[in-house]
Write a protein that holds these residues in place. Structure first.
Motif, PDB file in Angstrom:
ATOM      1  N   GLY A 263       0.816  -1.217   0.000  1.00 27.93           N
ATOM      2  CA  GLY A 263       0.000   0.000   0.000  1.00 27.93           C
ATOM      3  C   GLY A 263       0.845   1.260   0.000  1.00 27.93           C
ATOM      4  O   GLY A 263       0.543   2.227  -0.720  1.00 27.93           O
ATOM      5  N   MET A 264       1.921   1.255   0.804  1.00 29.24           N
ATOM      6  CA  MET A 264       2.793   2.421   0.894  1.00 29.24           C
ATOM      7  C   MET A 264       3.434   2.731  -0.454  1.00 29.24           C
ATOM      8  O   MET A 264       3.411   3.872  -0.933  1.00 29.24           O
ATOM      9  N   LEU A 265       3.991   1.706  -1.100  1.00 25.05           N
ATOM     10  CA  LEU A 265       4.686   1.923  -2.367  1.00 25.05           C
ATOM     11  C   LEU A 265       3.734   2.425  -3.442  1.00 25.05           C
ATOM     12  O   LEU A 265       4.045   3.384  -4.164  1.00 25.05           O
ATOM     13  N   ASN A 266       2.567   1.810  -3.552  1.00 27.48           N
ATOM     14  CA  ASN A 266       1.614   2.235  -4.576  1.00 27.48           C
ATOM     15  C   ASN A 266       1.133   3.658  -4.356  1.00 27.48           C
ATOM     16  O   ASN A 266       0.975   4.427  -5.315  1.00 27.48           O
ATOM     17  N   ASN A 267       0.932   4.035  -3.093  1.00 21.80           N
ATOM     18  CA  ASN A 267       0.479   5.405  -2.820  1.00 21.80           C
ATOM     19  C   ASN A 267       1.592   6.425  -3.001  1.00 21.80           C
ATOM     20  O   ASN A 267       1.344   7.548  -3.442  1.00 21.80           O
ATOM     21  N   VAL A 268       2.827   6.050  -2.682  1.00 15.24           N
ATOM     22  CA  VAL A 268       3.960   6.954  -2.922  1.00 15.24           C
ATOM     23  C   VAL A 268       4.096   7.219  -4.419  1.00 15.24           C
ATOM     24  O   VAL A 268       4.251   8.375  -4.851  1.00 15.24           O
ATOM     25  N   LEU A 269       4.025   6.157  -5.227  1.00 12.52           N
ATOM     26  CA  LEU A 269       4.166   6.325  -6.677  1.00 12.52           C
ATOM     27  C   LEU A 269       2.979   7.072  -7.271  1.00 12.52           C
ATOM     28  O   LEU A 269       3.139   7.889  -8.190  1.00 12.52           O
ATOM     29  N   ARG A 270       1.780   6.840  -6.749  1.00 18.66           N
ATOM     30  CA  ARG A 270       0.601   7.560  -7.227  1.00 18.66           C
ATOM     31  C   ARG A 270       0.697   9.047  -6.896  1.00 18.66           C
ATOM     32  O   ARG A 270       0.397   9.913  -7.729  1.00 18.66           O
ATOM     33  N   THR A 271       1.144   9.357  -5.675  1.00 18.31           N
ATOM     34  CA  THR A 271       1.295  10.757  -5.275  1.00 18.31           C
ATOM     35  C   THR A 271       2.396  11.435  -6.076  1.00 18.31           C
ATOM     36  O   THR A 271       2.269  12.598  -6.479  1.00 18.31           O
TER      37      THR A 271
ATOM     38  N   MET B  29       0.945  12.328  -9.360  1.00 18.99           N
ATOM     39  CA  MET B  29      -0.013  13.423  -9.230  1.00 18.99           C
ATOM     40  C   MET B  29       0.695  14.765  -9.059  1.00 18.99           C
ATOM     41  O   MET B  29       0.315  15.776  -9.656  1.00 18.99           O
ATOM     42  N   LEU B  30       1.773  14.778  -8.275  1.00 19.90           N
ATOM     43  CA  LEU B  30       2.513  16.019  -8.010  1.00 19.90           C
ATOM     44  C   LEU B  30       3.576  16.299  -9.063  1.00 19.90           C
ATOM     45  O   LEU B  30       4.179  17.382  -9.061  1.00 19.90           O
ATOM     46  N   ASN B  31       3.816  15.296  -9.922  1.00 21.88           N
ATOM     47  CA  ASN B  31       4.801  15.433 -11.002  1.00 21.88           C
ATOM     48  C   ASN B  31       6.172  15.816 -10.455  1.00 21.88           C
ATOM     49  O   ASN B  31       6.844  16.722 -10.951  1.00 21.88           O
ATOM     50  N   THR B  32       6.598  15.102  -9.406  1.00 19.42           N
ATOM     51  CA  THR B  32       7.912  15.358  -8.815  1.00 19.42           C
ATOM     52  C   THR B  32       8.955  14.460  -9.483  1.00 19.42           C
ATOM     53  O   THR B  32       8.634  13.625 -10.319  1.00 19.42           O
ATOM     54  N   SER B  33      10.200  14.620  -9.082  1.00 20.74           N
ATOM     55  CA  SER B  33      11.301  13.885  -9.719  1.00 20.74           C
ATOM     56  C   SER B  33      11.692  12.618  -8.953  1.00 20.74           C
ATOM     57  O   SER B  33      12.759  12.054  -9.183  1.00 20.74           O
TER      58      SER B  33
ATOM     59  N   THR C 195      12.313   8.994  -8.100  1.00 17.58           N
ATOM     60  CA  THR C 195      12.493   7.830  -8.963  1.00 17.58           C
ATOM     61  C   THR C 195      11.863   6.581  -8.338  1.00 17.58           C
ATOM     62  O   THR C 195      11.642   6.528  -7.119  1.00 17.58           O
ATOM     63  N   ILE C 196      11.598   5.594  -9.160  1.00 17.51           N
ATOM     64  CA  ILE C 196      11.077   4.315  -8.672  1.00 17.51           C
ATOM     65  C   ILE C 196      12.070   3.679  -7.704  1.00 17.51           C
ATOM     66  O   ILE C 196      11.688   3.142  -6.660  1.00 17.51           O
ATOM     67  N   GLU C 197      13.351   3.766  -8.030  1.00 18.93           N
ATOM     68  CA  GLU C 197      14.386   3.190  -7.168  1.00 18.93           C
ATOM     69  C   GLU C 197      14.324   3.798  -5.766  1.00 18.93           C
ATOM     70  O   GLU C 197      14.361   3.074  -4.759  1.00 18.93           O
ATOM     71  N   HIS C 198      14.239   5.119  -5.705  1.00 20.27           N
ATOM     72  CA  HIS C 198      14.191   5.812  -4.421  1.00 20.27           C
ATOM     73  C   HIS C 198      12.928   5.438  -3.653  1.00 20.27           C
ATOM     74  O   HIS C 198      12.966   5.184  -2.442  1.00 20.27           O
ATOM     75  N   ALA C 199      11.806   5.380  -4.364  1.00 19.58           N
ATOM     76  CA  ALA C 199      10.530   5.057  -3.717  1.00 19.58           C
ATOM     77  C   ALA C 199      10.555   3.663  -3.109  1.00 19.58           C
ATOM     78  O   ALA C 199      10.137   3.467  -1.961  1.00 19.58           O
ATOM     79  N   VAL C 200      11.053   2.681  -3.855  1.00 17.41           N
ATOM     80  CA  VAL C 200      11.099   1.292  -3.362  1.00 17.41           C
ATOM     81  C   VAL C 200      11.997   1.197  -2.137  1.00 17.41           C
ATOM     82  O   VAL C 200      11.614   0.601  -1.122  1.00 17.41           O
TER      83      VAL C 200
END
Length: 297
Positions: free
Chosen positions: A152-160, A163-167, A169-174
């Motif tokens: 849930g955390m990962l999917n919401n981080v990537l969705r946000t 939405m915010l169009n920030t920089s 990366t997937i690597e950082h998020a995971v």
């Protein structure tokens, strides 16, 4: 699946990305694929059936590559899990899977909705199983809770992030999400009060295994290969084990033919005789999934 079916799926996939699933007609697919209506209906009963076939094909491709990634590296389980998650998130993004799925949500097509839900459960089940390998199960009774929170955390981080169009990366998020889960798990050592009952979890996944029996078979095959590489010290025996596993895999998943059960059973019997494969958890799970998959083929 033959080449003609694969070609139709590839062209339909491109159209779904360009125009969206809703705005792509069967006629668009016919024209893009240079096929007749009769050829289309020879392989797919409807556009929604084609979509289900496409999602299933993409899912199996992703799982094969994800498990192969683990075979090719010797990192710790935690770092390998992060690499696998990063690969999966990139695969989903590159194939526009989330975008395609989002465009189907307005439809009242139960098959598509059911399949998407099954994909989510299948992913959660895999994360849970990987957590069992990363964290000693006896010390971490809240493993499933952790898998749910990570997913849930990962999917919401990537969705946000989208939405915010920030920089970000997937690597950082995971890695960010995994660091938080590891911290949480360390604090939960010895806690005997999980949110979700383990028996309910097991029955939930057991009920749904037939829905993705081929992807489940791919997963346990990869797990058994890893076990052999890490535990069979004798190089000759290790090679023999891997050859049996590869032969069974090719025989079971071959196109346009039924698996030759007597040859598979013979190879399986020989594989079981090799120590320390005999009686291992990986071997027992492999046999169970293989038996069920062949029975349903």
């Amino acid at each position: 699946m033959n080449k003609k079916q694969q070609d139709i799926l590839e062209e339909a996939h491109k159209l779904f990305i360009e125009k969206g699933y809703l705005d792509t007609s069967i006629q668009d697919i016919l024209e893009r694929s240079s096929i007749s209506k009769g050829t289309f209906y020879k392989y797919f009963s409807s556009k929604s059936e084609l979509l289900l076939s496409l999602l299933s094909t993409l899912q199996e491709s992703m799982i094969v590559k994800r498990e192969k990634l683990a075979d090719e590296h010797t990192d710790s389980d935690c770092h390998m899990f992060e690499k696998q998650m990063i690969f999966m998130m990139h695969f989903i993004a590159e194939n526009n899977i989330s975008k395609i799925i989002e465009t189907t949500l307005v439809l009242n097509e139960r098959k598509i909705f059911h399949y998407i839900e099954e994909l989510k459960i299948s992913t959660l089940n895999w994360i849970y199983k990987r957590f069992q390998q990363i964290f000693p199960k006896g010390n971490y009774p809240r493993l499933f809770d952790g898998a749910v929170l990570f997913d849930g955390m990962l999917n919401n981080v990537l969705r946000t992030n989208k939405m915010l169009n920030t920089s970000l990366t997937i690597e950082h998020a995971v890695r960010y999400c995994m660091e938080h889960i590891k911290g949480m798990m360390e604090k939960e050592i010895g806690n005997k009060d999980p949110l979700f009952d383990e028996k309910v979890i097991a029955s939930l996944f057991e009920e749904r295994k037939d829905e993705h029996s081929s992807t489940e078979f791919i997963r346990v095959t990869a797990a058994l290969k890893r076990f052999v590489k890490n535990n069979v010290a004798d190089e000759t025996k290790q090679k023999e084990c891997l050859e049996f596993i590869t032969f069974i895999y090719d025989e079971v998943l071959q196109d346009n033919a039924s698996p030759r059960k007597f040859i598979i059973n013979s190879s399986l019997s020989s594989l079981e005789q090799i120590e320390p494969v005999t009686g291992s958890d990986e071997m027992e799970e492999y046999k169970r999934v293989l038996t069920k998959f062949i029975r349903n083929s």
